[in-house]
Scaffold this motif. Structure first.
Motif, mmCIF file in Angstrom:
data_model
loop_
_atom_site.group_PDB
_atom_site.id
_atom_site.type_symbol
_atom_site.label_atom_id
_atom_site.label_comp_id
_atom_site.label_asym_id
_atom_site.label_seq_id
_atom_site.Cartn_x
_atom_site.Cartn_y
_atom_site.Cartn_z
ATOM 1 N N ALA A 318 56.283 -20.046 39.807
ATOM 2 C CA ALA A 318 55.756 -18.373 39.506
ATOM 3 C C ALA A 318 55.694 -18.372 38.203
ATOM 4 O O ALA A 318 54.786 -17.629 37.699
ATOM 5 N N THR A 319 56.423 -18.849 37.206
ATOM 6 C CA THR A 319 56.184 -18.804 35.711
ATOM 7 C C THR A 319 54.945 -19.398 35.289
ATOM 8 O O THR A 319 54.021 -18.772 34.652
ATOM 9 N N ALA A 320 54.526 -20.398 35.775
ATOM 10 C CA ALA A 320 53.273 -21.394 35.641
ATOM 11 C C ALA A 320 52.105 -20.434 36.221
ATOM 12 O O ALA A 320 51.013 -20.131 35.199
ATOM 13 N N THR A 321 52.314 -19.720 37.069
ATOM 14 C CA THR A 321 51.163 -18.811 37.644
ATOM 15 C C THR A 321 50.720 -17.742 36.698
ATOM 16 O O THR A 321 49.820 -17.301 36.408
ATOM 17 N N MET A 322 52.075 -17.017 36.366
ATOM 18 C CA MET A 322 51.820 -16.233 35.462
ATOM 19 C C MET A 322 51.016 -16.252 34.191
ATOM 20 O O MET A 322 50.398 -15.749 33.422
ATOM 21 N N LEU A 323 51.485 -17.528 33.520
ATOM 22 C CA LEU A 323 51.020 -17.690 32.344
ATOM 23 C C LEU A 323 49.510 -18.243 32.540
ATOM 24 O O LEU A 323 48.554 -17.972 31.610
ATOM 25 N N VAL A 324 49.122 -18.805 33.795
ATOM 26 C CA VAL A 324 47.529 -19.184 34.154
ATOM 27 C C VAL A 324 46.930 -17.844 33.951
ATOM 28 O O VAL A 324 45.763 -17.855 33.619
ATOM 29 N N VAL A 325 47.484 -16.832 34.997
ATOM 30 C CA VAL A 325 46.750 -15.513 34.925
ATOM 31 C C VAL A 325 46.482 -14.924 33.666
ATOM 32 O O VAL A 325 45.240 -14.412 33.471
ATOM 33 N N TYR A 326 47.580 -14.994 32.997
ATOM 34 C CA TYR A 326 47.220 -14.409 31.583
ATOM 35 C C TYR A 326 46.347 -15.224 30.783
ATOM 36 O O TYR A 326 45.483 -14.497 29.954
ATOM 37 N N ALA A 327 46.422 -16.186 30.974
ATOM 38 C CA ALA A 327 45.105 -17.174 30.134
ATOM 39 C C ALA A 327 43.852 -17.040 30.513
ATOM 40 O O ALA A 327 42.739 -16.623 29.776
ATOM 41 N N ILE A 328 43.705 -16.806 31.966
ATOM 42 C CA ILE A 328 42.332 -16.398 32.413
ATOM 43 C C ILE A 328 42.021 -15.173 32.170
ATOM 44 O O ILE A 328 40.807 -14.815 31.610
ATOM 45 N N GLY A 329 42.937 -14.012 32.116
ATOM 46 C CA GLY A 329 42.475 -12.679 31.849
ATOM 47 C C GLY A 329 42.146 -12.759 30.263
ATOM 48 O O GLY A 329 41.096 -11.840 29.686
ATOM 49 N N GLY A 330 43.146 -13.548 29.234
ATOM 50 C CA GLY A 330 42.775 -13.451 28.247
ATOM 51 C C GLY A 330 41.335 -14.023 27.750
ATOM 52 O O GLY A 330 40.493 -13.480 26.723
ATOM 53 N N THR A 331 41.402 -15.016 28.451
ATOM 54 C CA THR A 331 39.601 -15.691 28.119
ATOM 55 C C THR A 331 38.596 -14.849 28.369
ATOM 56 O O THR A 331 37.617 -14.801 27.743
ATOM 57 N N ALA A 332 38.639 -14.141 29.574
ATOM 58 C CA ALA A 332 37.624 -13.169 30.280
ATOM 59 C C ALA A 332 37.679 -12.114 29.252
ATOM 60 O O ALA A 332 36.250 -11.594 29.236
ATOM 61 N N SER A 333 38.722 -11.578 28.723
ATOM 62 C CA SER A 333 38.682 -10.445 27.639
ATOM 63 C C SER A 333 37.769 -10.836 26.450
ATOM 64 O O SER A 333 37.321 -10.001 25.994
ATOM 65 N N TRP A 334 38.335 -12.134 25.892
ATOM 66 C CA TRP A 334 37.361 -12.358 24.965
ATOM 67 C C TRP A 334 35.861 -12.379 25.328
ATOM 68 O O TRP A 334 34.988 -12.000 24.328
ATOM 69 N N TRP A 335 35.546 -13.132 26.302
ATOM 70 C CA TRP A 335 33.856 -13.305 26.685
ATOM 71 C C TRP A 335 33.414 -11.508 26.892
ATOM 72 O O TRP A 335 32.333 -11.545 26.380
ATOM 73 N N LEU A 336 34.325 -10.792 27.470
ATOM 74 C CA LEU A 336 33.817 -9.253 27.548
ATOM 75 C C LEU A 336 33.645 -8.721 26.282
ATOM 76 O O LEU A 336 32.532 -8.231 25.976
ATOM 77 N N ILE A 337 34.356 -9.026 25.125
ATOM 78 C CA ILE A 337 34.125 -8.376 23.944
ATOM 79 C C ILE A 337 33.008 -9.065 23.025
ATOM 80 O O ILE A 337 32.200 -8.450 22.715
ATOM 81 N N ASP A 338 33.049 -10.378 23.426
ATOM 82 C CA ASP A 338 31.901 -10.902 22.663
ATOM 83 C C ASP A 338 30.643 -10.679 23.480
ATOM 84 O O ASP A 338 29.566 -10.399 22.638
ATOM 85 N N ARG A 339 30.606 -10.552 24.445
ATOM 86 C CA ARG A 339 29.172 -10.078 25.254
ATOM 87 C C ARG A 339 28.798 -8.657 25.155
ATOM 88 O O ARG A 339 27.672 -8.385 25.098
ATOM 89 N N THR A 340 29.702 -7.836 24.958
ATOM 90 C CA THR A 340 29.672 -6.620 24.558
ATOM 91 C C THR A 340 29.202 -6.443 23.104
ATOM 92 O O THR A 340 28.262 -5.570 22.744
ATOM 93 N N VAL A 341 29.692 -7.106 22.024
ATOM 94 C CA VAL A 341 29.214 -7.292 20.730
ATOM 95 C C VAL A 341 27.701 -7.391 20.706
ATOM 96 O O VAL A 341 27.070 -6.749 19.974
ATOM 97 N N VAL A 342 27.314 -8.371 21.501
ATOM 98 C CA VAL A 342 26.024 -8.747 21.572
ATOM 99 C C VAL A 342 25.201 -7.807 21.970
ATOM 100 O O VAL A 342 23.996 -7.514 21.382
ATOM 101 N N LEU A 343 25.747 -6.872 22.897
ATOM 102 C CA LEU A 343 24.868 -5.777 23.630
ATOM 103 C C LEU A 343 24.588 -4.968 22.430
ATOM 104 O O LEU A 343 23.258 -4.119 22.254
ATOM 105 N N VAL A 344 25.463 -4.512 21.453
ATOM 106 C CA VAL A 344 25.447 -3.372 20.510
ATOM 107 C C VAL A 344 25.061 -3.870 19.184
ATOM 108 O O VAL A 344 24.531 -3.077 18.223
ATOM 109 N N SER A 345 24.825 -5.275 18.956
ATOM 110 C CA SER A 345 24.460 -5.739 17.632
ATOM 111 C C SER A 345 22.871 -5.764 17.543
ATOM 112 O O SER A 345 22.284 -5.608 18.560
#
Length: 345
Positions: A318-345
């Motif tokens: 259960a602990t490992a699953t939570m860590l992995v979910v946070y890792a996936i969400g964090g990675t995707a959040s970075w992609w979202l920010i990075d790709r959004t910056v490209v849109l407005v730049s």
């Protein structure tokens, strides 16, 4: 989904993240693209596109050997994550006996897609790979193997597209039970097949940059829904995961269409090209899910032979699953920010 299955998926995600974690690495896996079009007898317009990041591009160049000469110098520009060059060449033989070479391909982890169109309507689609970065044209170019090319392109796009794979993985973590999994994956398949077809047929047209940003958002959303499960909340997405797969699948289909647009679709064989590419995407998706299922079986056997108490193993999982979910969400959040910056730049 059982605790053992969740632990299995967690292990696979950790392995995938370590292998594909670099955004630059994933970017390099995008194919280069060479378009050669005969617009006058013996004269061809050449367009060469290679993946780029900022002001950096892959060190790939195109050369021609044989009875061919350049009519003008190449003009290049950077835009939308690609470096594009265009120039004109003359070939009195209609490219027969000419060899095209992609220089530097053997030092990369990508391949080059090639599409050639002659004035008489003849078309050729092929792939140049690191093991064989050359292609020699014959007097009568053969179109054999074009279906295979589109099929392989579809397989490669899903298996090398880390964002698409992460979305499939978080769907697997979201659903509960194999029946729900089958319905959810089927909804995702149906949705992206529809938008892929509509886009290729020219019925809808959406810029790729915002589509890629929303694809990242889809991963963040599903990862957050998994956390809701852990907190005891039952949202509509948790109760009906197939709705999430259906909605975001429409957007992922537009992403697949962008990859298909890189090589183009023969107007004389649009149905076959679309079908081959889509089958390739589905084959790659099934291969990935089969790999997950195989890992589930393996982990089950390991756990059954372990001397650890089930409660202790369950807590670790259960602990490992939570860590992995946070890792996936964090990675995707970075992609979202990075790709959004490209849109407005």
């Amino acid at each position: 989904m059982t605790a053992k299955m969740i632990r299995a998926f967690s292990l696979l995600i950790l392995f995938t993240g370590s292998f594909w974690g670099s955004h630059a690495f994933a970017h390099e896996l995008r194919p280069a693209y060479l378009q050669i079009t005969e617009d006058r007898a013996g004269e061809f317009n050449v367009v060469w596109r290679v993946p780029a990041r900022g002001q950096m591009k892959l060190s790939l160049d195109v050369g021609f050997e044989g009875p061919v000469s350049e009519l003008d110098s190449a003009v290049g520009r950077l835009a939308n994550g690609m470096y594009t060059e265009s120039w004109r060449i003359r070939s009195p033989t209609g490219l027969s006996g000419t060899t095209v070479v992609v220089k530097g391909l053997e030092q990369t982890m990508t391949d080059a897609l090639m599409r050639v169109e002659w004035l008489d309507g003849t078309e050729l689609v092929g792939r140049l790979v690191a093991e064989n970065p050359r292609y020699t044209f014959t007097a009568e170019p053969s179109a054999d193997g074009w279906l295979k090319t589109y099929f392989v392109l579809g397989v490669e796009h899903i298996l090398l597209g880390i964002d698409h794979l992460l979305f499939v993985l978080v769907l697997l973590l979201l659903v509960s039970g194999w029946r729900s999994l089958a319905v959810t994956i089927s909804a995702f398949t149906l949705a992206h097949s529809v938008t892929l077809a509509l886009s290729v047929l020219g019925l809808i047209s959406v810029p790729q940059a915002p589509v890629e940003a929303v694809i990242a958002l889809s991963i963040v959303f599903v990862a957050s829904e998994i956390l809701m499960i852990r907190r005891g909340n039952l949202t509509l997405a948790i109760r009906r995961p197939w709705l999430v797969a259906l909605g975001f699948g429409l957007l992922h289909g537009l992403g697949f269409a962008g990859a298909l647009a890189d090589i183009g679709v023969s107007q004389s064989a649009i149905a076959g090209s679309l079908l081959a590419f889509n089958l390739g995407v589905e084959a790659g998706q099934l291969l990935f899910i089969a790999a997950v299922a195989s890992l589930v079986v393996l982990v089950r056997k390991v756990l059954e032979s372990s001397n650890l108490a089930e409660a202790r193993v369950g807590g670790i999982g259960a602990t490992a699953t939570m860590l992995v979910v946070y890792a996936i969400g964090g990675t995707a959040s970075w992609w979202l920010i990075d790709r959004t910056v490209v849109l407005v730049s």
